[in-house]
Write a protein that holds these residues in place. Structure first.
Motif, PDB file in Angstrom:
ATOM      1  N   ALA A 101       0.825  -1.202   0.000  1.00  0.00           N
ATOM      2  CA  ALA A 101       0.000   0.000   0.000  1.00  0.00           C
ATOM      3  C   ALA A 101       0.857   1.249   0.000  1.00  0.00           C
ATOM      4  O   ALA A 101       0.639   2.166  -0.804  1.00  0.00           O
ATOM      5  N   ILE A 102       1.862   1.308   0.893  1.00  0.00           N
ATOM      6  CA  ILE A 102       2.655   2.542   0.954  1.00  0.00           C
ATOM      7  C   ILE A 102       3.542   2.680  -0.275  1.00  0.00           C
ATOM      8  O   ILE A 102       3.921   3.783  -0.639  1.00  0.00           O
ATOM      9  N   ALA A 103       3.824   1.551  -0.942  1.00  0.00           N
ATOM     10  CA  ALA A 103       4.572   1.661  -2.196  1.00  0.00           C
ATOM     11  C   ALA A 103       3.740   2.403  -3.239  1.00  0.00           C
ATOM     12  O   ALA A 103       4.286   3.014  -4.154  1.00  0.00           O
TER      13      ALA A 103
ATOM     14  N   ALA B 232       1.701   4.892  -2.412  1.00  0.00           N
ATOM     15  CA  ALA B 232       1.387   6.239  -1.931  1.00  0.00           C
ATOM     16  C   ALA B 232       2.307   7.235  -2.606  1.00  0.00           C
ATOM     17  O   ALA B 232       3.396   6.883  -3.056  1.00  0.00           O
TER      18      ALA B 232
END
Lengths: 80, 248, 608, 115
Positions: free
Chosen positions: B24-26, B28
């Motif tokens: 997920a943060i990849a 963002a």
């Protein structure tokens, strides 16, 4: 320069959080929590959030640890 | 469940969630990105209403409803903690032990620091729409400042200077004032919690319309609320003992 | 003042009343406080009820602070009243008014603090139902929480009470914080907090890991509040210990608002990016698990409040299942079901509260045969059990029938089994307890070791009561009527159908909220009401429930008269899993998040 | 550096929750919960950060322009801090009462609410 500061503050916060959760004895936890709160406030300052940092200092390093200390004192006073 | 089963179960869940969170943060936007669409609107809105501290403008003007509810949460928690920590059957009030008396040096320092702390608290509240800080931060400083009295002398002094129902009243009244200012906006037809006062000129003490007023209301509410909260905890720790306890 | 002023007034009125009660509470006579609190709740119910009826023709949109959107964008917080949201707010107001009526002159030692907290709780419920902003939802969620935690732990002399309150608070707060993580992630992607804005920003995009994780985290808090298995454990502990009128509010509307929030966030913000089929699976699996665990645990309880609490869990599972079908009919069914359930379950909790006040116990075994046949409470309790099982033509029955019909039409006829069995088992358990306690049928049950007993508690009134006060009886009768009504008022069915259509209309929601677009007219849903199949299935449920109850009452004894009976292994396992241990519950919570996350992520991310 | 801030946020949430799972003391569990919550502040502020941009406070500071750090996440974090502190206070109050009624705050020893 700022990047280094932010990285250092983040590392401090990451370690601090683990230290607080890892401190099994709640009496000492009030102290680590206060230090962790301070680390968070530093992080917020370097992230250009002075409003949040001020709240964090007032609440996270003073009021909440104080309440934890008082709760622990009350509980320790009456051992099982 | 045994401790091992519990830890294994948490471990399994974490092993599923950690990689998902990583993915997920990849996706963002990178840390430090220049694209903040809400920010662009919010800064423009704050400047239009002559509020120099944009965070205050969001908290008290643009998204004032959040803050009204936040004050209400504080009120609910304070009343809740008061109920939960009320003296119950079997509780007795203890006499304070001798070690609750402070050292002379501590007294001196605390007395010297107390007025300054209160002034700083007031300053932070009053300038909340201009500089970092505001009702919340200043309110906490005021409440903690009052507790320097405990360090400065004895708990009894603090108790005498702390008729709790006053603080509870001030919290209730100022939360009501926040809501009342909101209803006032409705009455003028501008909308609930609308900034209906003259905005003044940018960076003046009297600017930002309702923002400084709401700041003060929150400052009073927070100061009162925190005093009441700390009082409940101090009472439990120092004053209240249960008959079932030993010598305590 | 225009209609758009009503939504903020419904939120701020209980807050102002709470402040007045807090400030005046030390001086004012108790009667004044009681009247003020009850009147405020009734006023909120009237306002939101009017909003619910008037928004059938189009939503009422209120931008707080007067920050109306320019070019479809605004910096403000929006309240969007539509029939379903305003209807739930109205339900919250009604239940609060009835709870206040029941608590007339009650819990006197708390002075006005009790009223203050109940009014703040009401403000949280109403705001949560009306808001159209994701962060604002979190704030109202926390307000509901803070008030509810303290209200749960009101009776601090009870050891179970404070423990149940603490468990409730820890699990719900953790859920809320996970939700906030999700809000942060979705803000990172879209730069928006309003539901309608997020919906527009995400619409037509590919569902990548960030959107999926953000959605899963956001709904985690709501699933915890909705007590969806395996995040349901806190509910039984909290309901078992909370005062009866608070149980009415928590069971009747707070838990349901959790389901509502999942549905609201999905339909307005995520429906354009997460396919309905994937969401359906991700909700059906935990939903059916919730029905199973809830009814199973309900059946094996002897603590009557816990029994009712597990029945609420089972029914919430049914609401989740009904929403997961994702058709207007199924949403309308869920809405009617919630209304009927709130009244009936509330009445059951209040009758149980009366038992506690009269006998100092809510333990089925202790109370065996102690209720009198002349006691109206007993007959109310039994009637409640029959209604809960889905008897036509009462409220829970119509909701169940409409939802079953919709599931069949959507191609999931096998879901009907869940509705029939879930309502039959929970209704049967209630009937069994009622038959034993009030009619003294069968033999007293034997105690297995690992379960919560309900005896030796403090009554909520100052002392054990002999004669039931009229206000308490009136509250129970009102709730029973309110629970029965949805089954016999056809205009309500039509309204539910239209409300459900509006609820699922993402474009209409965004248009009215952001562009001040004129409302699109909504046609009523044809064929919504009692059908032959619905009546037959309702009767089947009731027959099964009676069978379950009689089997429980006259069950042949497995062991002799000496010594406690050993429960069968699955029952023992169920009891043990519900350990009351806060660490266990957190582990289960994360396992639940992982399962829901995997159910959504695997079909969408695999093969990319 | 790019994903470090987000990772730290997730780490705090995880480590705080783990603290509750393995806790032997309710006060410790409550404090661990506040560590988990601090993950949310870090995430919010990380999302709103802009490299080299000043704080969104203009009095005596930078000339008004939109090139500042996102103030919206700061407002959210502020609200979040208040909420966290008050809920923590309520939880600590409950812990005190749990101890007063059960004479223990060890979750393993609190076994009355079962089944």
């Amino acid at each position: 320069m700022n990047t280094i500061l932010i990285g250092a503050a983040l590392t401090l916060v990451a370690l601090g959080g683990a230290a607080v959760a890892g401190t099994a004895e709640p009496g000492r936890q009030a102290v680590t929590l206060s230090l962790f709160g301070l680390a968070l406030a530093v992080l917020f300052f370097v992230l250009q959030a002075p409003d949040v940092a001020l709240s964090q200092i007032a609440v996270g390093t003073a009021v909440v640890p104080l309440m934890v200390m008082l709760a622990v004192r009350k509980i320790d006073r009456n051992p099982p | 469940m045994s401790r091992t089963v519990r830890l294994v179960m948490f471990g399994v869940a974490a092993a599923v969630l950690a990689p998902l969170f990583g993915l997920a943060i990849a996706g963002a936007p990178p840390f430090g990105t220049a694209s903040h669409p809400y920010r662009d609107l919010a800064v423009a809105a704050a400047l239009r209403n002559a509020t120099a501290n944009v965070v205050s403008s969001i908290n008290f003007d643009q998204r004032g409803l959040d803050t009204l509810v936040e004050e209400t949460i504080l009120l609910a928690s304070v009343v809740g903690a008061t109920i939960v920590l009320r003296a119950s059957t079997g509780d007795v009030r203890r006499e304070l032990a001798g070690d609750d008396r402070a050292l002379a040096a501590v007294t001196l320092v605390s007395v010297a620091v107390l007025p300054g702390t209160l002034l700083i608290g007031l300053d932070v509240v009053v300038h909340g729409h201009l500089t970092p800080g505001g009702g919340f931060q200043g309110g906490v400083v005021l409440a903690t400042g009052l507790h320097l009295l405990y360090l400065a002398s004895r708990y009894e002094t603090l108790e005498r200077l702390r008729p709790l129902h006053w603080y509870r009243w001030s919290e209730g009244l100022s939360t009501a004032a926040f809501g009342g200012i909101g209803v006032g906006g409705l009455a003028t037809g501008a909308g609930f919690l609308a900034n209906v006062l003259p905005h003044g000129s940018f960076a003046d003490l009297l600017s930002g319309g309702t923002v400084p007023l709401l700041n003060i209301a929150v400052g009073v509410a927070v100061a009162g609320g925190v005093v009441v909260l700390l009082a409940q905890f101090l009472d439990q720790a120092l004053r209240i003992a249960s008959e079932r306890d030993g010598k305590g | 003042m225009s209609r758009s002023a009503l939504a903020p007034l419904a939120v701020v009125a209980p807050i102002l009343a709470a402040c007045v009660v807090l400030v005046a509470g030390r001086r004012a006579p108790r009667l004044v406080i009681d009247v003020l609190a009850t009147a405020t709740a009734a006023g909120v119910a009237a306002t939101t009820g009017f909003l619910a009826a008037s928004t059938l023709g189009g939503r009422a949109v209120t931008w707080s602070g007067g920050w109306s959107p320019v070019g479809g964008r605004s910096v403000g917080v929006v309240l969007v009243a539509d029939p379903l949201g305003a209807g739930l707010a109205c339900l919250a107001g009604l239940l609060t008014a009835v709870a206040m009526l029941y608590s007339w002159r009650y819990l006197a030692s708390l002075q006005a603090h009790y009223h203050t907290l109940v009014l703040l709780f009401l403000a949280g419920l109403v705001g949560f139902a009306l808001t159209g902003d994701l962060f604002n939802m979190f704030v109202f969620f926390e307000l509901m929480g803070a008030a509810a935690y303290a209200l749960t732990a009101l009776r601090i002399e009870e050891p179970d009470s404070v423990q149940g309150g603490l468990t409730f608070a820890v699990i719900n707060s953790l859920g809320a914080y996970l939700s906030l993580m999700g809000v942060g992630l979705i803000y990172a992607r879209t730069g928006e907090l309003g539901l309608a804005r997020i919906g527009r920003a995400l619409g037509g995009q590919r569902a990548d890991a960030l959107v999926i994780v953000a959605f899963v985290l956001v709904v985690t808090g709501f699933l915890v509040k909705a007590a969806v298995a395996p995040m349901h454990f806190w509910l039984a502990d909290a309901h078992a210990v909370a005062p009866a009128p608070i149980c009415v509010l928590m069971s009747g509307v707070m838990v349901e608002l959790g389901v509502y929030a999942v549905a609201r966030v999905y339909t307005t913000a995520f429906a354009g990016v997460l396919p309905g089929g994937v969401l359906r699976t991700a909700l059906l699996v935990p939903g059916l698990l919730t029905v199973t665990v809830g009814s199973g645990m309900c059946l094996i309880q002897r603590h009557i409040k816990r029994l009712l609490a597990y029945s609420t869990i089972a029914h919430t599972g049914l609401f989740v299942v009904a929403f997961a079908v994702l058709t207007p009919g199924s949403v309308a069914g869920a809405a009617l079901y919630v209304l009927g359930h709130a009244g009936i379950k509330g009445a059951l909790f209040l009758v149980t509260g009366l038992l506690l006040d009269r006998f100092g116990s809510v333990d089925e075994r202790d109370l065996f045969g102690r209720g009198s046949r002349r006691d109206p409470g007993g007959w109310f309790f039994l009637a409640g059990g029959v209604a809960l099982a889905g008897a036509p033509p009462l409220g829970p029955g119509i909701g169940k029938a409409v939802a079953e019909d919709a599931a069949g039409r959507a191609g999931y006829p096998w879901l009907v089994a869940a509705f029939v069995v879930g309502s039959a088992v929970t209704g049967g358990a209630v009937l069994r307890a009622g038959l034993r306690v009030f009619l003294g049928l069968g033999h007293p049950p034997q105690p297995p070791a690992s379960e919560t007993q309900g005896s030796g508690e403090q009554p909520e009134t100052p002392s054990l009561v002999r004669a039931v006060p009229r206000t308490m009886l009136a509250a129970i009768v009102l709730l029973l009527l309110a629970g029965a009504l949805p089954g016999v008022v056809p205009p309500l069915w039509v309204a539910a159908g239209r409300a459900a259509r509006m609820f699922l209309d993402r474009t209409g929601y965004a248009g009215q909220t952001l562009d001040a677009a004129p409302p699109t007219p909504v046609a009523p849903l044809p064929g919504l009401g009692w059908t032959t199949t619905g009546v037959v299935l309702g009767l089947v449920s009731v027959t099964l429930a009676v069978a379950v109850a009689l089997l429980g009452v006259y069950r042949p004894r497995r062991a002799g008269w000496r010594g406690p009976v050993r429960s069968p292994a699955p029952v023992e396992l169920l009891h043990r899993l519900h350990s009351g241990h806060v660490g266990d519950y957190v582990a289960w919570l994360f396992l639940g998040v992982a399962v829901v996350g995997a159910l959504i992520a695997v079909p969408l991310l695999a093969g990319r | 550096m790019h994903w470090y801030a987000y990772t730290v946020a997730g780490w705090l949430m995880l480590v705080g929750s783990f603290g509750i799972v393995r806790s032997r003391d309710l006060v410790h569990a409550v404090v661990s919960l506040s560590v988990a919550q601090s993950g949310t502040y870090v995430l919010l502020l990380a999302v709103g950060y802009q490299s080299g941009a000043p704080a969104p406070v203009f009095a005596g500071g930078p000339a008004p322009s939109t090139r500042v750090v996102d103030p919206v996440v700061q407002a959210m974090a502020l609200t979040d801090i208040v909420v966290s502190a008050t809920v923590t206070a309520l939880l600590l109050a409950l812990s005190i009462q749990v101890h007063a009624r059960h004479r223990t705050v060890d979750p393993d020893a609190l076994t009355r609410l079962r089944g």
